[in-house]
Scaffold this motif. Structure first.
Motif, PDB file in Angstrom:
ATOM      1  N   ASN B 216       0.634  -1.415  -0.093  1.00 36.59           N
ATOM      2  CA  ASN B 216      -0.003  -0.174  -0.031  1.00 36.59           C
ATOM      3  C   ASN B 216       0.930   1.316  -0.192  1.00 36.59           C
ATOM      4  O   ASN B 216       1.710   1.443   0.785  1.00 36.59           O
ATOM      5  N   ARG B 217       0.543   2.098  -0.867  1.00 37.71           N
ATOM      6  CA  ARG B 217       1.703   3.334  -1.337  1.00 37.71           C
ATOM      7  C   ARG B 217       1.191   4.464  -0.283  1.00 37.71           C
ATOM      8  O   ARG B 217       2.387   4.926   0.304  1.00 37.71           O
ATOM      9  N   GLY B 218       0.289   4.952  -0.527  1.00 39.66           N
ATOM     10  CA  GLY B 218      -0.065   6.072   0.148  1.00 39.66           C
ATOM     11  C   GLY B 218       0.667   7.550  -0.037  1.00 39.66           C
ATOM     12  O   GLY B 218       1.276   7.345  -1.128  1.00 39.66           O
ATOM     13  N   CYS B 219       0.550   8.692   0.758  1.00 41.77           N
ATOM     14  CA  CYS B 219       0.964   9.843   0.520  1.00 41.77           C
ATOM     15  C   CYS B 219       2.473   9.981   0.371  1.00 41.77           C
ATOM     16  O   CYS B 219       3.089  10.820  -0.157  1.00 41.77           O
ATOM     17  N   VAL B 220       3.042   9.186   1.355  1.00 39.94           N
ATOM     18  CA  VAL B 220       4.257   9.074   1.687  1.00 39.94           C
ATOM     19  C   VAL B 220       4.843   7.635   1.588  1.00 39.94           C
ATOM     20  O   VAL B 220       4.169   6.799   1.818  1.00 39.94           O
TER      21      VAL B 220
END
Lengths: 366, 366
Positions: B216-220
């Motif tokens: 899971n990538r996310g914003c950071v």
């Protein structure tokens, strides 16, 4: 309408209304002949139309802008929720064509009958897709409703019902993921990001985690269960079996436990927020912050009852931001989704629109 | 090694060691000529080798099994963590080739120097990929370390360091996602599912949410911050600024607050769990259950210090399961990842292996 090229062009026009054939061809990286042939086929089928020719285009010829034809009813939405089933036919812009049809149903047999009847009358000719949303949990393989407030007593097999859609692709998902996709398709600039959509209603808190434009799938078809994350606090026992669930905190009953009066909506509408109202906002902010910290989305979008209330919004956003580590506080945005039509047949229709316009890369939706 | 067909075949052999050329061709849906040509090229380059011919294959000819050649060192792993940098060269089976090289570094300049030195000496000829893991948060676009216990004082720009890898693809991610991918590549049957990998160490709790086989990538760029979800309880203030963080509960300091003695590890090793030890297990189970309820993964995998301790395992699993709504209790499995090598250069190398063997569909890794 099975050609990937047709879907690609339809999607390009939908996202960039007003472009001409040659501009679209450039955007989509298609040869002008392919482009012209495909656009003409889409116009013939009624999906696209030519707008009024205004400014002149390349080589002095008038630029003919293309747009999605709103007269073409080509998707349908069905919502299966507590109390009944609702269905509506829509165009590709998400505009309902006529009133939503409703059928009361309080158990599996009633739902089966209602879906069947609505499917029979609702579907336009050669629809592109049908969006079906369900409150509760559905087994993604067998398509049985496992648990739902719509049919609390028994499991319900959706497969034979959905088979009535025939060749039409069915995008089946939870009602809260449908709301998430509805938000996302109105904000397509965000579709490569991760977005957490939260709905807050008195006693019902849900979430849709959209990962790069796709609803987070999980082991069962259902929303992201923010409402059943526990805040480690005494509340009434939740129907899920737990205590301290976010949706048992965000409810009138808990307001009364804290000494508040009236309904939750009334408490948030007071000119000055009472201590119990503030405490509930702080706790819900903790729940949303916990989900934010875990999933690290690019943005959080909050919908539901208090989205219209400026005082509530300010208080929630401040409490949520205070709970975040600095790296997220600076990066994750929070916005409000002030929509009246939340969980409905119209919202379900957006599952269909999204699957038509974004599903062409072959990734499964459900 | 840029051909998608070569990567496809390499991946097929890796996943199905011992198959013959014709069996592989059938599996991969490739023409026998393409198959033979590709396999021969991979053997020539040293990636594959022929095993001992045993049983007879099609049409009476001896079946020649193919396997990944363990002698071929073709990926590297670098871990940037508190205290220093570690690097190792590996084969595609994940076996380190020689000892990991280590270099102490306590600030940005030291890390830059260490990575540079290790990159210079480490890389095999024409490596397939390099896996780099970082403790803390990295900006996914600029590739700057935003915050890390490895370099708490200043931001550090990884881009010029990673540029030293030249043409070699770099899979950059958090150390906990590297551990998640290491688990997943050893359990490839799970790669289409969602898996939540949790690590529990005294004062350090992390998570890697793998969605259909992708971190899971996310914003950071960072792990899923289970360690900083709040359990709504008084603890020491966390370095993240919060109170009640899961990793402030799962630590020796909190054990002492509850009246326990010794270290957390010692408390879990007692013949009978003390009340404070049980309380900590219950609270951590609540945190893991909250993440489970939100993300609804197919399985939860727990690694770290207590994974070897049967008493702890039983208590955590029971408490976790009790917290779940029935629909998840029946579906989400929990297992233990008893690995000694947790966060290390070797684990980082699995980011590279995963990107080589699963990244060929073009989806970005980081």
């Amino acid at each position: 309408m099975n050609s990937p090229t047709q879907l690609k062009i339809l999607s390009a026009v939908w996202r960039n209304p007003g472009l001409s054939r040659s501009e679209l061809g450039e955007l989509a990286g298609l040869h002008v002949n392919t482009m012209t042939r495909t656009v003409d086929a889409l116009i013939r089928k009624g999906y696209l139309r030519e707008g009024a020719s205004g400014q002149s285009g390349v080589r002095g010829r008038p630029k003919i802008p293309l747009e999605v034809d709103p007269a073409r009813t080509c998707v349908g939405g069905i919502a299966i929720a507590a109390g009944g089933v609702e269905a509506v036919a829509m165009n590709l812009l998400g505009q309902p064509q006529g009133e939503a049809e409703k059928a009361a149903a309080s158990n599996s047999a009633g739902i089966a009958k209602a879906v069947s009847r609505l499917l029979g009358g609702l579907l336009p000719k050669n629809p592109l897709a049908l969006g079906v949303s369900v409150t509760g949990f559905v087994d993604p393989v067998s398509r049985r409703i496992l648990w739902s407030s719509a049919a609390p007593a028994a499991e319900l097999d959706l497969a034979p019902l959905l088979a009535r859609a025939g060749e039409t692709p069915v995008a089946l998902n939870s009602e809260i993921h449908a709301l998430g996709m509805r938000w996302l398709m109105k904000h397509v600039e965000a579709e490569h990001d991760d977005t957490l959509v939260v709905t807050l209603e008195d006693g019902a808190v849900g979430a849709s985690m959209l990962i790069a434009g796709r609803p987070n799938r999980g082991c069962v078809l259902g929303g992201n269960e923010l409402g059943h994350m526990s805040l480690n606090i005494e509340t009434a026992r939740c129907y899920c079996g737990g205590v301290g669930c976010v949706e048992r905190v965000f409810c009138t009953d808990f307001l009364h436990r804290l000494g508040g009066r009236g309904s939750l909506g009334e408490a948030f509408a007071e000119p000055a927020l009472s201590a119990p109202a503030r405490q509930i906002i702080d706790l819900v902010a903790l729940g949303v912050a916990n989900a934010t910290v875990f999933a690290r989305p690019h943005r959080v979008v909050v919908a539901g009852m208090p989205a219209h209330n400026a005082r509530f919004r300010d208080a929630l956003e401040r409490a949520w931001r205070r709970r975040l580590p600095a790296v997220f506080r600076e990066r994750v945005t929070l916005s409000w989704y002030e929509t009246k039509a939340t969980l409905s047949a119209e919202t379900s229709g957006w599952l269909a629109i999204a699957s038509v316009l974004s599903g062409s890369d072959g990734r499964a939706w459900t």
